[in-house]
Design a protein around this motif. Structure first.
Motif, PDB file in Angstrom:
ATOM      1  N   PHE A  30       0.821  -1.202   0.000  1.00  0.00           N
ATOM      2  CA  PHE A  30       0.000   0.000   0.000  1.00  0.00           C
ATOM      3  C   PHE A  30       0.860   1.260   0.000  1.00  0.00           C
ATOM      4  O   PHE A  30       0.493   2.262  -0.621  1.00  0.00           O
ATOM      5  CB  PHE A  30      -0.940  -0.001   1.206  1.00  0.00           C
ATOM      6  N   GLY A  31       1.971   1.227   0.698  1.00  0.00           N
ATOM      7  CA  GLY A  31       2.863   2.381   0.696  1.00  0.00           C
ATOM      8  C   GLY A  31       3.439   2.655  -0.685  1.00  0.00           C
ATOM      9  O   GLY A  31       3.531   3.803  -1.131  1.00  0.00           O
ATOM     10  N   ARG A  32       3.799   1.583  -1.392  1.00  0.00           N
ATOM     11  CA  ARG A  32       4.410   1.722  -2.722  1.00  0.00           C
ATOM     12  C   ARG A  32       3.423   2.251  -3.748  1.00  0.00           C
ATOM     13  O   ARG A  32       3.787   3.017  -4.645  1.00  0.00           O
ATOM     14  CB  ARG A  32       4.967   0.364  -3.163  1.00  0.00           C
ATOM     15  N   HIS A  33       2.160   1.876  -3.619  1.00  0.00           N
ATOM     16  CA  HIS A  33       1.164   2.258  -4.624  1.00  0.00           C
ATOM     17  C   HIS A  33       0.265   3.415  -4.176  1.00  0.00           C
ATOM     18  O   HIS A  33      -0.666   3.788  -4.899  1.00  0.00           O
ATOM     19  CB  HIS A  33       0.304   1.046  -4.985  1.00  0.00           C
ATOM     20  N   SER A  34       0.541   3.983  -3.024  1.00  0.00           N
ATOM     21  CA  SER A  34      -0.267   5.087  -2.522  1.00  0.00           C
ATOM     22  C   SER A  34      -0.235   6.268  -3.482  1.00  0.00           C
ATOM     23  O   SER A  34       0.838   6.706  -3.918  1.00  0.00           O
ATOM     24  CB  SER A  34       0.260   5.525  -1.145  1.00  0.00           C
ATOM     25  N   VAL A 149      -5.816   2.562   5.471  1.00  0.00           N
ATOM     26  CA  VAL A 149      -6.558   3.769   5.831  1.00  0.00           C
ATOM     27  C   VAL A 149      -5.592   4.848   6.295  1.00  0.00           C
ATOM     28  O   VAL A 149      -4.485   4.564   6.766  1.00  0.00           O
ATOM     29  CB  VAL A 149      -7.619   3.499   6.936  1.00  0.00           C
ATOM     30  N   LEU A 150      -6.026   6.089   6.165  1.00  0.00           N
ATOM     31  CA  LEU A 150      -5.304   7.238   6.714  1.00  0.00           C
ATOM     32  C   LEU A 150      -6.153   7.844   7.818  1.00  0.00           C
ATOM     33  O   LEU A 150      -7.371   7.688   7.847  1.00  0.00           O
ATOM     34  CB  LEU A 150      -5.053   8.288   5.626  1.00  0.00           C
ATOM     35  N   LEU A 217      -9.904  -1.664  -4.867  1.00  0.00           N
ATOM     36  CA  LEU A 217     -10.908  -2.720  -4.727  1.00  0.00           C
ATOM     37  C   LEU A 217     -10.466  -3.744  -3.692  1.00  0.00           C
ATOM     38  O   LEU A 217     -11.275  -4.195  -2.853  1.00  0.00           O
ATOM     39  CB  LEU A 217     -11.135  -3.387  -6.086  1.00  0.00           C
ATOM     40  N   PHE A 218      -9.209  -4.124  -3.714  1.00  0.00           N
ATOM     41  CA  PHE A 218      -8.654  -5.062  -2.737  1.00  0.00           C
ATOM     42  C   PHE A 218      -8.761  -4.483  -1.335  1.00  0.00           C
ATOM     43  O   PHE A 218      -9.182  -5.161  -0.379  1.00  0.00           O
ATOM     44  CB  PHE A 218      -7.196  -5.347  -3.105  1.00  0.00           C
ATOM     45  N   ASN A 219      -8.415  -3.207  -1.193  1.00  0.00           N
ATOM     46  CA  ASN A 219      -8.476  -2.534   0.098  1.00  0.00           C
ATOM     47  C   ASN A 219      -9.907  -2.518   0.648  1.00  0.00           C
ATOM     48  O   ASN A 219     -10.143  -2.834   1.821  1.00  0.00           O
ATOM     49  CB  ASN A 219      -7.950  -1.102  -0.063  1.00  0.00           C
ATOM     50  N   LYS A 220     -10.862  -2.178  -0.189  1.00  0.00           N
ATOM     51  CA  LYS A 220     -12.260  -2.137   0.241  1.00  0.00           C
ATOM     52  C   LYS A 220     -12.751  -3.523   0.667  1.00  0.00           C
ATOM     53  O   LYS A 220     -13.542  -3.646   1.610  1.00  0.00           O
ATOM     54  CB  LYS A 220     -13.136  -1.582  -0.882  1.00  0.00           C
ATOM     55  N   ILE A 223     -11.515  -4.132   4.188  1.00  0.00           N
ATOM     56  CA  ILE A 223     -12.291  -3.352   5.150  1.00  0.00           C
ATOM     57  C   ILE A 223     -13.636  -4.010   5.422  1.00  0.00           C
ATOM     58  O   ILE A 223     -14.108  -4.062   6.570  1.00  0.00           O
ATOM     59  CB  ILE A 223     -12.486  -1.900   4.641  1.00  0.00           C
ATOM     60  N   ARG A 224     -14.272  -4.535   4.384  1.00  0.00           N
ATOM     61  CA  ARG A 224     -15.556  -5.234   4.581  1.00  0.00           C
ATOM     62  C   ARG A 224     -15.389  -6.448   5.482  1.00  0.00           C
ATOM     63  O   ARG A 224     -16.235  -6.718   6.342  1.00  0.00           O
ATOM     64  CB  ARG A 224     -16.145  -5.642   3.229  1.00  0.00           C
ATOM     65  N   VAL A 225     -14.283  -7.160   5.326  1.00  0.00           N
ATOM     66  CA  VAL A 225     -14.012  -8.310   6.196  1.00  0.00           C
ATOM     67  C   VAL A 225     -13.809  -7.843   7.637  1.00  0.00           C
ATOM     68  O   VAL A 225     -14.346  -8.437   8.577  1.00  0.00           O
ATOM     69  CB  VAL A 225     -12.778  -9.095   5.696  1.00  0.00           C
TER      70      VAL A 225
END
Length: 264
Positions: A30-34, A149-150, A217-220, A223-225
């Motif tokens: 996530f840091g690399r693709h932020s 998340v931020l 999409l992966f992040n969302k 979060i749902r889980v």
């Protein structure tokens, strides 16, 4: 013989430890693709929605002040979320939740309709609450569990001297200001002090980190889980009990004193 509840708690703790390792394993990805970089503290201009909250901060403050009339009926953070007991165990960090991991606290939202309307307009908002620190409160160094998340803080009630009401994120130290946003990555080691004689209160949000579409999409999905886990569901149950306590205080027109117990 181990009863079912004890076994379930042990299983939950094991799953939580495994899950924490797994999500921390995503930090580098996530840091690399932020899309906003990977820094401890961000430039507010990268988040246009922050301006809308700042421009309405006095409206939010009015609803906060009405809530603070009943501060003794508000839960401590650890009364809602067991996992923060490692950083707070006293009664100096009060909360008033609107959303927790996407789950809406309906009665709290109804009491603060303008704040609710504003936070619901924030893209990717997953968690929202008033965070209230008593004088002298110190939150020791810790790091958040998930880089997807931020964290957003809007100063609502900041005592003087402001420089003594501060947060360290990584090697950077900032203090809150009323009506001013602070956006940071809580997976960096951070620590909080209210070394003043006054109460500090902010609007506290977690928002989805801006990512390219497939990572978003992966992040969302993650979060749902999270929103379906036992710890979030238990937090909802506890919030409902505290909702009833606050309702009673408001009906009586007086705060509920700390010695009055909440039903288990």
């Amino acid at each position: 013989m181990v009863d079912h509840n004890t076994f379930q708690k042990r299983e939950d703790r094991l799953l939580r430890r495994v899950g924490q390792r797994a999500v921390h394993g995503l930090d580098a990805l996530f840091g690399r693709h932020s899309l906003v970089g990977d820094e401890p503290i961000f430039d507010n201009d990268a988040f246009p929605w922050a301006k809308a909250l700042e421009s309405h901060w006095r409206v939010i403050r009015q609803e906060l002040d009405a809530v603070l009339d009943y501060r003794d009926a508000l839960p401590n953070f650890q009364d809602i979320a067991d996992d923060v007991r490692s950083i707070t165990r006293d009664d100096k960090w009060k909360t008033y939740f609107f959303y927790g991991m996407g789950q809406k606290a309906e009665r709290n939202c109804a009491r603060c309709p303008e704040t609710t309307r504003l936070v619901e307009q924030v893209p990717g908002m997953t968690t929202a609450f008033f965070s209230i620190l008593a004088p002298g409160k110190h939150i020791p160094a810790h790091r958040g569990p998930y880089k997807g998340v931020l964290r957003y803080h809007l100063g609502l009630k900041v005592p003087e001297p402001r420089e003594q009401c501060r947060i360290r994120v990584g090697d950077e130290v900032r203090h809150w200001e009323e009506g001013v946003s602070l956006i940071f990555d809580d997976t960096y080691d951070h620590e909080v002090w209210n070394d003043t004689g006054g109460e500090r209160a902010i609007l506290f949000l977690d928002v989805l980190r801006p990512l390219p579409p497939r990572y978003d999409l992966f992040n969302k999905s993650i979060i749902r889980v999270f929103g379906r886990t036992s710890i979030v569901q238990e937090g909802q149950r506890k919030q409902a009990l505290w909702d009833a306590r606050l309702d009673a205080a408001m009906r009586n027109g007086q705060p509920v004193r700390p010695e009055q117990p909440v039903a288990p």
